[in-house]
Scaffold this motif. Structure first.
Motif, mmCIF file in Angstrom:
data_model
loop_
_atom_site.group_PDB
_atom_site.id
_atom_site.type_symbol
_atom_site.label_atom_id
_atom_site.label_comp_id
_atom_site.label_asym_id
_atom_site.label_seq_id
_atom_site.Cartn_x
_atom_site.Cartn_y
_atom_site.Cartn_z
ATOM 1 N N SER A 17 1.495 16.609 9.055
ATOM 2 C CA SER A 17 1.922 17.962 9.438
ATOM 3 C C SER A 17 3.130 18.431 8.643
ATOM 4 O O SER A 17 3.293 19.623 8.390
ATOM 5 N N ASN A 18 3.969 17.477 8.244
ATOM 6 C CA ASN A 18 5.197 17.836 7.536
ATOM 7 C C ASN A 18 5.146 17.523 6.040
ATOM 8 O O ASN A 18 6.179 17.521 5.364
ATOM 9 N N GLU A 19 3.919 17.249 5.546
ATOM 10 C CA GLU A 19 3.702 17.029 4.108
ATOM 11 C C GLU A 19 4.466 15.819 3.561
ATOM 12 O O GLU A 19 4.937 15.832 2.428
ATOM 13 N N TYR A 20 4.586 14.775 4.380
ATOM 14 C CA TYR A 20 5.285 13.571 3.927
ATOM 15 C C TYR A 20 4.335 12.416 3.609
ATOM 16 O O TYR A 20 4.784 11.356 3.171
ATOM 17 N N LEU A 21 3.053 12.612 3.846
ATOM 18 C CA LEU A 21 2.117 11.503 3.667
ATOM 19 C C LEU A 21 1.723 11.348 2.206
ATOM 20 O O LEU A 21 1.368 12.319 1.540
ATOM 21 N N ASN A 22 1.803 10.108 1.715
ATOM 22 C CA ASN A 22 1.360 9.793 0.354
ATOM 23 C C ASN A 22 0.791 8.373 0.349
ATOM 24 O O ASN A 22 0.718 7.722 1.396
ATOM 25 N N GLU A 23 0.397 7.898 -0.812
ATOM 26 C CA GLU A 23 -0.234 6.576 -0.893
ATOM 27 C C GLU A 23 0.721 5.458 -0.488
ATOM 28 O O GLU A 23 0.311 4.484 0.146
ATOM 29 N N ASP A 24 1.996 5.586 -0.854
ATOM 30 C CA ASP A 24 2.975 4.558 -0.468
ATOM 31 C C ASP A 24 3.116 4.481 1.050
ATOM 32 O O ASP A 24 3.191 3.388 1.627
ATOM 33 N N ALA A 25 3.161 5.641 1.685
ATOM 34 C CA ALA A 25 3.284 5.677 3.146
ATOM 35 C C ALA A 25 2.047 5.063 3.802
ATOM 36 O O ALA A 25 2.159 4.302 4.775
ATOM 37 N N ILE A 26 0.871 5.370 3.267
ATOM 38 C CA ILE A 26 -0.374 4.788 3.787
ATOM 39 C C ILE A 26 -0.335 3.267 3.673
ATOM 40 O O ILE A 26 -0.699 2.543 4.609
ATOM 41 N N SER A 27 0.105 2.773 2.524
ATOM 42 C CA SER A 27 0.177 1.321 2.307
ATOM 43 C C SER A 27 1.087 0.657 3.335
ATOM 44 O O SER A 27 0.774 -0.419 3.859
ATOM 45 N N ILE A 28 2.219 1.304 3.628
ATOM 46 C CA ILE A 28 3.159 0.776 4.620
ATOM 47 C C ILE A 28 2.518 0.763 6.009
ATOM 48 O O ILE A 28 2.641 -0.209 6.768
ATOM 49 N N LYS B 293 -9.371 12.083 -1.088
ATOM 50 C CA LYS B 293 -8.928 10.939 -1.897
ATOM 51 C C LYS B 293 -7.980 10.045 -1.112
ATOM 52 O O LYS B 293 -8.032 8.817 -1.221
ATOM 53 N N LEU B 294 -7.116 10.665 -0.324
ATOM 54 C CA LEU B 294 -6.177 9.889 0.490
ATOM 55 C C LEU B 294 -6.916 9.149 1.606
ATOM 56 O O LEU B 294 -6.544 8.026 1.968
ATOM 57 N N LEU B 295 -7.961 9.761 2.130
ATOM 58 C CA LEU B 295 -8.788 9.105 3.147
ATOM 59 C C LEU B 295 -9.442 7.854 2.567
ATOM 60 O O LEU B 295 -9.408 6.779 3.184
ATOM 61 N N ILE B 296 -10.025 7.983 1.381
ATOM 62 C CA ILE B 296 -10.691 6.843 0.747
ATOM 63 C C ILE B 296 -9.669 5.775 0.358
ATOM 64 O O ILE B 296 -9.934 4.572 0.480
ATOM 65 N N PHE B 297 -8.494 6.204 -0.084
ATOM 66 C CA PHE B 297 -7.421 5.244 -0.383
ATOM 67 C C PHE B 297 -7.076 4.445 0.877
ATOM 68 O O PHE B 297 -6.873 3.223 0.815
ATOM 69 N N THR B 298 -7.025 5.133 2.016
ATOM 70 C CA THR B 298 -6.745 4.466 3.294
ATOM 71 C C THR B 298 -7.829 3.448 3.621
ATOM 72 O O THR B 298 -7.533 2.313 4.017
ATOM 73 N N PHE B 299 -9.085 3.843 3.446
ATOM 74 C CA PHE B 299 -10.198 2.922 3.701
ATOM 75 C C PHE B 299 -10.117 1.699 2.786
ATOM 76 O O PHE B 299 -10.392 0.572 3.205
ATOM 77 N N ASP B 300 -9.749 1.923 1.528
ATOM 78 C CA ASP B 300 -9.616 0.808 0.581
ATOM 79 C C ASP B 300 -8.524 -0.161 1.030
ATOM 80 O O ASP B 300 -8.699 -1.385 0.988
ATOM 81 N N LYS B 301 -7.388 0.399 1.437
ATOM 82 C CA LYS B 301 -6.266 -0.433 1.878
ATOM 83 C C LYS B 301 -6.617 -1.208 3.146
ATOM 84 O O LYS B 301 -6.245 -2.374 3.302
ATOM 85 N N ILE B 302 -7.320 -0.551 4.051
ATOM 86 C CA ILE B 302 -7.744 -1.211 5.293
ATOM 87 C C ILE B 302 -8.710 -2.353 4.986
ATOM 88 O O ILE B 302 -8.584 -3.459 5.529
#
Length: 354
Positions: free
Chosen positions: A118-129, A151-160
């Motif tokens: 909601s506040n535009e703070y989400l990125n790949e590093d945050a997802i990884s954390i 792309k961020l959704l798929i990145f999340t799935f990859d990390k999971i």
């Protein structure tokens, strides 16, 4: 008190380690003065970009016991953990979690991921954390990611997927090593007492059922894919995204292969359904879209390209026969309607693949 806080703020802004040590470590200012809505020393030091070392030292100097809190000030959420995400201090996130910050805490009935999106703070590093520290993704979280950025959704799935695989591998290695150590100890006892044979010991080795139960109980992330996501992309004819999602599909229906999508076709506009299916098969066959191996129901064989081409050709032939019928009958109204509802078929017939 106000002068003390002003002085502390000044030293934090200047990253003045020595004076902060003196005022915080020697004068012993109460925690209530340093952690409140008007001034929170942890939040402020993170906001000012202090080094990890200084932030950790401030934590020690102030004898802070609780880091799992937040403030709502003028509709703005503030907390040490949130500030760490906002100002991208990912090392301090790890530190705060270690000290008791709950990554799954709700902020004014809002999940951490929803807040970050909601506040535009989400990125790949945050997802990884989030993945690394066992954030529990809800269905709504995944929907928000889907709406925000594919792309961020798929990145999340990859990390999971990577996290779950590592957890299971680490557990297997630990379990096997632990079991081997026990076997070695038992062998020593056998050799010494000469009462048991090695065969008996080996037979009492790993209890696979117990091992499976333990694996099932360790933390693993769960991926949830809404069937409406497929519908959305079918309507947009974004087939690459459909097949990318399908790689992470966890439902039992996945084993049905392409039949899995028949249910989704039922929710499409009937006028366009076959044309969408025709184009979907075309993308797989002729555009060489990467596609997982589809298991054919309960059989062990896998659906190959011939099977897909047969499906494609059946639809193509039916459409061609219908279109030819309209033309031969000079049924211009039906021809116009057919062209409108079968844009891919018309395009394909004008320029079929070589």
């Amino acid at each position: 008190m106000e002068n003390d806080i002003k002085e502390i703020k000044y030293y934090i802004e200047k990253k003045d380690y020595n004076n902060l040590e003196e005022i915080l470590g020697v004068f012993m200012i109460s925690t209530k003065k340093l952690q409140n809505k008007n001034f929170d020393i942890l939040c402020y030091s993170i906001q000012c970009g202090c080094s990890d070392k200084l932030i950790k030292q401030i934590y020690e100097w102030c004898n802070i016991e609780d880091v799992n809190y937040y403030y709502l000030i003028n509709n703005k959420l503030i907390s040490p953990l949130l500030n760490s995400f906002i100002y991208k201090n990912y090392n301090i996130i790890e530190f705060l979690i270690e000290k008791g910050a709950n990554i799954n805490k709700k902020y004014n009935n809002m999940t951490l991921l929803k807040y970050l999106i909601s506040n535009e703070y989400l990125n790949e590093d945050a997802i990884s954390i989030l993945v690394k520290n066992q954030y529990i993704f809800s269905r709504n979280d995944f929907n928000l990611l889907f709406q925000k950025d594919f792309k961020l959704l798929i990145f999340t799935f990859d990390k999971i997927t990577e996290f779950n695989k590592n957890i299971e591998n680490n557990y297997n290695n630990y379990y096997d090593n632990n079991n081997n150590n026990k076997l070695r100890e038992k062998k020593k006892i056998v050799k010494k007492n000469k009462k048991k044979s090695e065969k008996t010991i080996i037979e009492k080795g790993i209890n696979e059922k117990e091992k499976k139960n333990e694996i099932d109980n360790i933390f693993k992330h769960e991926i949830s894919i809404s069937f409406m996501w497929y519908i959305t992309y079918f309507r947009k004819r974004e087939y690459n995204k459909i097949l990318t999602l399908f790689k992470y599909e966890t439902s039992k229906e996945r084993s049905r292969g392409l039949k899995f999508f028949n249910y989704h076709f039922n929710y499409l506009d009937k006028n366009y359904e076959n044309d969408i299916k025709l184009q979907f098969l075309y993308e797989i066959i002729y555009e060489h879209v990467e596609i997982p191996k589809f298991q054919n129901e309960n059989k062990k064989e896998f659906i190959d390209e011939i099977y897909l081409k047969n499906q494609f050709n059946r639809i193509l032939i039916r459409k061609h026969e219908l279109y030819s019928k309209y033309i031969s009958n000079n049924d211009y109204s039906s021809i116009k309607k057919f062209k409108k509802n079968n844009k891919f078929f018309i395009k394909y017939m004008q320029k079929p693949p070589k």
